[in-house]
Structures are given as structure tokens and as C-alpha cells.
Design a protein around this motif. Structure first.
Motif, PDB file in Angstrom:
ATOM      1  N   HIS A  14      17.786 -30.899  30.830  1.00 43.85           N
ATOM      2  CA  HIS A  14      16.402 -30.938  30.372  1.00 43.85           C
ATOM      3  C   HIS A  14      15.653 -32.131  30.969  1.00 43.85           C
ATOM      4  O   HIS A  14      16.261 -33.124  31.366  1.00 43.85           O
ATOM      5  N   THR A  15      14.334 -32.047  31.007  1.00 45.00           N
ATOM      6  CA  THR A  15      13.520 -33.152  31.490  1.00 45.00           C
ATOM      7  C   THR A  15      13.501 -34.276  30.455  1.00 45.00           C
ATOM      8  O   THR A  15      13.752 -34.055  29.264  1.00 45.00           O
ATOM      9  N   THR A  47      10.911 -35.746  29.342  1.00 46.06           N
ATOM     10  CA  THR A  47       9.825 -35.481  28.390  1.00 46.06           C
ATOM     11  C   THR A  47      10.326 -34.618  27.248  1.00 46.06           C
ATOM     12  O   THR A  47      10.061 -34.902  26.066  1.00 46.06           O
ATOM     13  N   GLN A  51       7.706 -40.548  26.146  1.00 47.31           N
ATOM     14  CA  GLN A  51       8.748 -40.816  27.133  1.00 47.31           C
ATOM     15  C   GLN A  51       8.884 -42.308  27.384  1.00 47.31           C
ATOM     16  O   GLN A  51       9.987 -42.814  27.610  1.00 47.31           O
ATOM     17  N   THR A  60      15.863 -42.953  33.780  1.00 43.73           N
ATOM     18  CA  THR A  60      15.637 -42.389  35.108  1.00 43.73           C
ATOM     19  C   THR A  60      16.779 -42.743  36.054  1.00 43.73           C
ATOM     20  O   THR A  60      17.246 -41.903  36.836  1.00 43.73           O
TER      21      THR A  60
END
Length: 220
Positions: free
Chosen positions: A177-178, A180, A191, A207
Motif C-alpha cells: 500500500h502507499t 498515504t 502522511q 520512505t
């Protein structure tokens, strides 16, 4: 420097690592244990490292802490089964083997009221539990509840919720999943809120983890 919400055992799988703390400087070792909320930094000059996070709600006295050969302040060095833990990670680690090697379950019983709250937080990590409301529901004063929670989990009520939100994020990352979506699913306001919490707790950014070759083994 960062401070995890729960205890963490770090092992240099391919080479020694360096544990840095403000009070004791730099110590070279192959394995190091940092209790919950103790600021530290781990530098791995080369190779892979294994981080095993230990939830003290399941073992109040601390399994990994009890298995360290020596102490430097609150930090443990040189796990008694260090070689076996390294060998267990030579291929794909078996969570059951790692759990066994970390250390024996130290006797201890979590207060049933605290156990109930712990289970509620784990079942719904995105929910914001308020100390005053939770204490009232248990028939306790807020200060007494907070002391009791810290006594049985070795961390604070706020940090334990934070930790379970980060675990939810980790599950989301592992599922592809992202960030966000991970932040929203775990109950973070944004985020950027997730990113700040991730860095303070784990010493790196979410990240960076996404861009790395890190592997997650959940429920280990």
C-alpha cells in the motif's frame, strides 16, 4: 538518535555494529538490546542487521533483556545465543525459531485490566484511546491507570498506541500500500505525521524503508 516504543534487540548478521548513546558513547558489539524509550543510535558499517522488537505486554520482565551477557547502563550487550540467532538468519528466518532463541519467557502476569486494554489497542490500532476515558471505564483514577499500564508494559499508554499504529503501517507497507493509505488506515492525522513519528521511533524515514531491501516478519 531515536527511541523505540518497545524494547529492541539489534544483531549484526554479517559484521559487528556500533551502539551509540549520549551517556556511554560508542560501543562495538555484535548484538545490543535497548529498552523501550531509551535514546540510542545503531550504526552498521557493513552487511545486514536484524531488529527484533519485543512487546513487554507479553513478557513483563523482558525476554531479550534477561538474555544479554553484560550491561552498559540500561543497555544490554552480547546476547547469549547470538551465534544461533545469526545462523537462523542465514536463509529465510523462521519466526518460531527466532522467538525461541531470543530468550525464555520470564514469569510475570499482566493485570487483567491492562491486558484487556492492550488487546483492544492491538485489535483496533487506528482508534485513539484516551487515558481519562479508559481509566474511568476500568474504575481507576487516570494517574493510577497510567502507572499500572507502564508497570505492566514497560512503556507509556501513548507510546504503546503509537507502536501499534506503526505496526499497522508496517503491515500496509508489506502489502504494497502507499504511505498515504498506510497513514490513514493506522489513524495518523497525515502522511507527514506518520513520517515524523516513524523517524523519532525508528531513526529513519518510512520512505527510506520503502526504497530499501528491508524484510518484515510480523507476529514473530
Amino acid at each position: 538518535m531515536h527511541a523505540t516504543s518497545v524494547g529492541v534487540l539489534t544483531i549484526g548478521l554479517d559484521a559487528p555494529l556500533v551502539l551509540e548513546t549520549a551517556e556511554h558513547g560508542a560501543t562495538t558489539t555484535r548484538s545490543a538490546y535497548a529498552p523501550a524509550r531509551t535514546p540510542h543510535r545503531v550504526v552498521a558499517p557493513e552487511g545486514r542487521i536484524l531488529l527484533l522488537f519485543t512487546d513487554s505486554a507479553d513478557a513483563p520482565a523482558g525476554r531479550a533483556a534477561a538474555a544479554m551477557r553484560r550491561l552498559v547502563g540500561p543497555y544490554g550487550l552480547d546476547h547469549r545465543r547470538e551465534r544461533e540467532l545469526i545462523a537462523a538468519c542465514s536463509h529465510s528466518p523462521d519466526p518460531d525459531v527466532l522467538r525461541f532463541l531470543v530468550g525464555p519467557c520470564v514469569p510475570g502476569t499482566t493485570d487483567r485490566r491492562i491486558r484487556r486494554v492492550v488487546d483492544e489497542i492491538r485489535d483496533d490500532p487506528g482508534r485513539a484511546f484516551r487515558a481519562e476515558e479508559t481509566a474511568c471505564r476500568l474504575g481507576l483514577s487516570t494517574p493510577h491507570f497510567l502507572r499500572l499500564f507502564a508497570q505492566h508494559t514497560s512503556t507509556t499508554f501513548r507510546r504503546y498506541q503509537q507502536w501499534n499504529r506503526l505496526l499497522q503501517v508496517t503491515r500496509g507497507i508489506a502489502a504494497g500500500h502507499t504511505l498515504t493509505r498506510c497513514a490513514a488506515d493506522a489513524g495518523f492525522a497525515s502522511q507527514s505525521h506518520l513520517s515524523d513519528t516513524f523517524r523519532r521511533t525508528l531513526g529513519t524515514t518510512a520512505t527510506s524503508v520503502l526504497d530499501s531491501r528491508v524484510q518484515f516478519y510480523l507476529d514473530c
